[in-house]
Design an enzyme around this catalytic site. Sequence first.
Site, mmCIF file in Angstrom:
data_model
loop_
_atom_site.group_PDB
_atom_site.id
_atom_site.type_symbol
_atom_site.label_atom_id
_atom_site.label_comp_id
_atom_site.label_asym_id
_atom_site.label_seq_id
_atom_site.Cartn_x
_atom_site.Cartn_y
_atom_site.Cartn_z
ATOM 1 N N ASP A 201 7.466 2.211 7.408
ATOM 2 C CA ASP A 201 6.194 2.829 6.890
ATOM 3 C C ASP A 201 6.044 4.105 6.442
ATOM 4 O OD1 ASP A 201 3.048 2.724 7.079
ATOM 5 O OD2 ASP A 201 3.376 4.488 8.545
ATOM 6 N N HIS B 101 -7.132 6.495 15.411
ATOM 7 C CA HIS B 101 -6.837 6.420 14.310
ATOM 8 C C HIS B 101 -7.843 6.089 13.297
ATOM 9 C CE1 HIS B 101 -2.781 6.558 11.833
ATOM 10 N NE2 HIS B 101 -3.468 6.108 10.986
ATOM 11 N N LYS C 78 2.752 1.541 13.230
ATOM 12 C CA LYS C 78 2.920 2.772 14.058
ATOM 13 C C LYS C 78 2.421 2.910 15.687
ATOM 14 C CE LYS C 78 1.027 5.221 10.636
ATOM 15 N NZ LYS C 78 0.924 5.336 9.208
ATOM 16 N N ARG D 291 3.130 4.803 -1.645
ATOM 17 C CA ARG D 291 1.725 4.355 -1.901
ATOM 18 C C ARG D 291 0.974 5.401 -2.346
ATOM 19 N NH1 ARG D 291 -0.325 2.160 3.501
ATOM 20 N NH2 ARG D 291 -2.314 1.800 2.461
ATOM 21 N N SER E 167 0.147 -0.686 8.044
ATOM 22 C CA SER E 167 0.850 0.664 8.486
ATOM 23 C C SER E 167 0.280 1.118 9.558
ATOM 24 C CB SER E 167 0.289 1.660 7.154
ATOM 25 O OG SER E 167 0.173 2.869 7.405
HETATM 26 N N1 URA Z 1 -3.752 5.696 7.570
HETATM 27 C C1 URA Z 1 -2.458 5.006 7.814
HETATM 28 O O1 URA Z 1 -1.760 5.373 8.739
HETATM 29 N N2 URA Z 1 -1.924 3.964 6.866
HETATM 30 C C2 URA Z 1 -2.703 3.577 5.771
HETATM 31 O O2 URA Z 1 -2.563 2.679 5.029
HETATM 32 C C3 URA Z 1 -4.001 4.072 5.645
HETATM 33 C C4 URA Z 1 -4.738 4.963 6.519
#
Ligand code: URA
Length: 422
Positions: free
Chosen positions: A161, A82, A187, A168, A183
């Site tokens: 989220d 990620h 996930k 956001r 966040s």
């Molecule tokens: N990636 C995400 O999944 N969430 C964030 O807040 C920032 C980057």
Amino acid sequence: MNIIDIINKKRMKQSLTDEEIKYVIDNYLSGVIKDYQMSSLLMAIVLNGMNEEETYSLTKYMANSGDKLDLNFLGDNVVDKHSTGGVGDKTTLIVAPIVASCGVKVAKMSGRGLGHTGGTIDKLESIPGLVVNLEKERFLNQVNEIGVAITSQTENIALADKKIYALRDVTGTVESIPLIASSIMSKKIALGTKKLVLDIKVGKGALIKNLDDAKTLANLMINIGKQNNIKVVCILTNMDIPLGNNIGNSLEIEEVIDILKENKQGSLTDLCIEISSQMVSLGLNIDYQQAKEKVLESLSSKKAYNKFLQLIEYQEGSLDKLPKANSKYQIKSITNGYLIDIDAYKLGVLSMHLGAGRENKEDKIDYSSGIIIHKNINDYINSGDVLMTLYTDKLITNIDNTIFKISSNKLKNNPLILDIIK
Ligand code: URA
């Protein structure tokens, strides 16, 4: 309990209890708490922060706010990655096929653009026909069959989220360490991730602007990982300048192909090799050098490119008809010298204005729009050289002339990888 008291508490810099955070998540999801109230609370969190306990609670309730996947049946060699988001960051689309072609499985759930940063799902969606919202069974079957699948957050995974992320994006509440950590990690917990490589972007074009904050974020996510039995490796990387030369959805797909098929070299390729090597090392339980050899072999033999083509085919995309903008504008240099800076943030915002990102929640993306940067750091520039081409169907006026910095001296130190924290 009520939301106004909770907003006021955070406004007064007080910590929220586990029960209060549960109340917020449950009631925002059910619609009792409205978007404007949640925005206000998010802004109070951006300004006044959250301690580790609050962040753990937020992560836990967001992770529990939908279905959970169990990836155990896929074996021990499943690794996720990620990025915290950057400009021109198309690493997932390069890394996932590389790693899968080395025998490591990638079950990737990606996001849309956030603020001035682009999102993998928007980039993938620029490929005509490509299915980005795979149902759970199709997603898991594809990972099992070809070792890689990329889907949007459509399954009922970390639903809170999903809803908060979209809010956001359009309320100036993206740039917050606890919100980013919760966040991403919520996930990963919901997805059943056990091994994770995080690319934490630092600099002008990133959500995190300095190295100290990036280290805090890395350690926070490693700790959340430990609590949830997820092994996390964080790579802190420079995002002062955009990653690669292309910004904007279909233009970025073209750059992915340049790297996987045409062997394009540069900092984007170097970063993809680093992330892939860390993922292969984790996935196959082999040392980093061995993993890197496998990665380099996969790139040079085009196994990675073939895996990319297979991924696109499985998700029904067609690369023949990538959208192209009708109008192009060339931006030329008016001075001579070495290129020492390309402002990633300004280019991220410009590309959003050209149509490649969303300014409002409802905005539709123009997949063909974006920017190609023709020069790299420390290239010598002559007056009249084309610095970048803008692709857009919108009318363009007033381009900021401080995006590129040109100097009589080269830039001395420009590391891409700033730190690795495990
Ligand atoms: N990636 C995400 O999944 N969430 C964030 O807040 C920032 C980057």
